[in-house]
Design a protein around this motif. Structure first.
Motif: not given
Ligand code: NAP
Length: 297
Positions: A9-12, A36-38, A85-87, A174-176, A206-211
């Motif tokens: 919940a702390n990112s993207g 702490d980061k959150a 379930c987002n992480a 693995f990711y796919c 596709f969200m290129p602005s997240t982490n």
């Molecule tokens: N970005 C895209 O283009 C895209 C496209 C399709 C699907 N998605 C999916 O969207 C979801 C959210 O991604 P996002 O783009 O918002 O990415 P993000 O900004 O990297 O956020 C991912 C989050 O997952 C957390 N995380 C990673 N490992 C973890 C662990 N072991 N335990 C608990 N939390 C953990 C990260 O924590 P930290 O901050 O500590 O790393 C972060 O808060 C993901 O499931 C991703 O597969 C993303």
């Protein structure tokens, strides 16, 4: 006030989803691996200063024992309305493993969420569950990424390194595949909770602005910026702000269950994702693997 747990919940996407849920007057449990980061991440966001209806809790999905402690620690909760379930993670290069020795992408994206959901359902009658997947779960998707390949759970959890193949390609696979597991799990969960809970998978686009998948190299930062600009121009990229609105709608308004959503509409997912025998196998073998690890401790 209805309570929702958001993982990552702390990112993207997770951060925007949490913010919009607060504005909709939900109580949000922000489940983050680095609290702490959150706390730092939310400081500059007005909604978190104005609405105090949230709590940040530690959850590391790469550690089964920690997932159990997280659920055991929810002592003040009598009811839980929803779970998102987002992480998620992806990486390139040398294979990485969770604390329990599982390949990290499968371990965090699928197995950790699977275990978390099971434990929560033992304690609470959840009514809304959203599992964040990706268009990349579908091998028919036109992308330069490697394709999802469903395998037995032990083969996904403990993959052999193929020396004849580029490492980055193997970890992309693995990711796919983990995102295919997300859809298989969502559908099977919806079947098992029929009449009790609304469960859906969601493709945020596709969200290129997240982490996500970000490295701190200049090339990576430049590449992402360029992708964001080109993607916005040609309509193949979106923002976590937009996608989070759809995630929240799946919690507030959705009445259909067992679907795969893109924007605000259910769409077809991959052929494999509808294979019930695979979904049941994934469920049973995930359960067996978790039991083996937990009993070993
Ligand atoms: N970005 C895209 O283009 C895209 C496209 C399709 C699907 N998605 C999916 O969207 C979801 C959210 O991604 P996002 O783009 O918002 O990415 P993000 O900004 O990297 O956020 C991912 C989050 O997952 C957390 N995380 C990673 N490992 C973890 C662990 N072991 N335990 C608990 N939390 C953990 C990260 O924590 P930290 O901050 O500590 O790393 C972060 O808060 C993901 O499931 C991703 O597969 C993303």
């Amino acid at each position: 006030m209805k309570t929702i747990i958001v993982t990552g919940a702390n990112s993207g996407l997770g951060l925007w989803t949490s913010q919009y849920l607060l504005e909709e007057k939900y109580f949000v449990i922000m489940a983050c691996r680095n609290t702490d980061k959150a706390k730092e991440d939310i400081k500059k966001i007005k909604a978190f200063q104005e609405h105090k209806n949230f709590v940040i809790k530690h959850l590391d999905l790469a550690d089964l024992e920690n997932i159990k402690s997280f659920v055991d620690g929810l002592t003040e909760l009598t009811e839980l309305h929803g779970l998102i379930c987002n992480a998620g993670i992806t990486y390139e290069g040398e294979f990485r493993y969770t604390k329990d020795g599982i390949e990290e992408t499968f371990g965090v994206n699928h197995l950790g969420h699977f275990y978390l959901t099971q434990l929560l359902l033992e304690k609470f009658s959840l009514q809304k569950i959203v599992i964040i997947s990706s268009a990349l779960h579908d091998p028919a998707n036109q992308s330069p990424f490697e394709k999802a390949v469903y395998k037995k759970v032990l083969d996904m959890a403990y993959p052999q390194i193929d020396k004849s193949r580029n490492l980055a390609k193997q970890t992309q696979e693995f990711y796919c595949t983990s995102k295919l597991c997300n859809v298989l799990f969502a559908y099977e969960l919806a079947r098992r909770l029929k009449g009790k809970a609304i469960v859906n998978a969601y493709n945020p686009g596709f969200m290129p602005s997240t982490n996500f998948g970000r490295t701190q190299t200049i090339t990576n930062l430049f590449f992402r910026k360029a992708l964001y600009l080109i993607g916005s121009l040609f309509g193949f990229a979106t923002t976590p702000q937009k996608s989070a609105r759809h995630v929240v709608r799946l919690i507030t308004d959705e009445t259909e269950s067992g679907k795969y959503f893109d924007n605000d509409k259910p769409v077809k997912s991959s052929t494999d994702s509808y294979d019930e025998s695979k979904a049941i196998e994934l469920w049973q073998q995930s359960e067996q693997l978790i039991n083996t690890i937990v009993e070993r401790k």
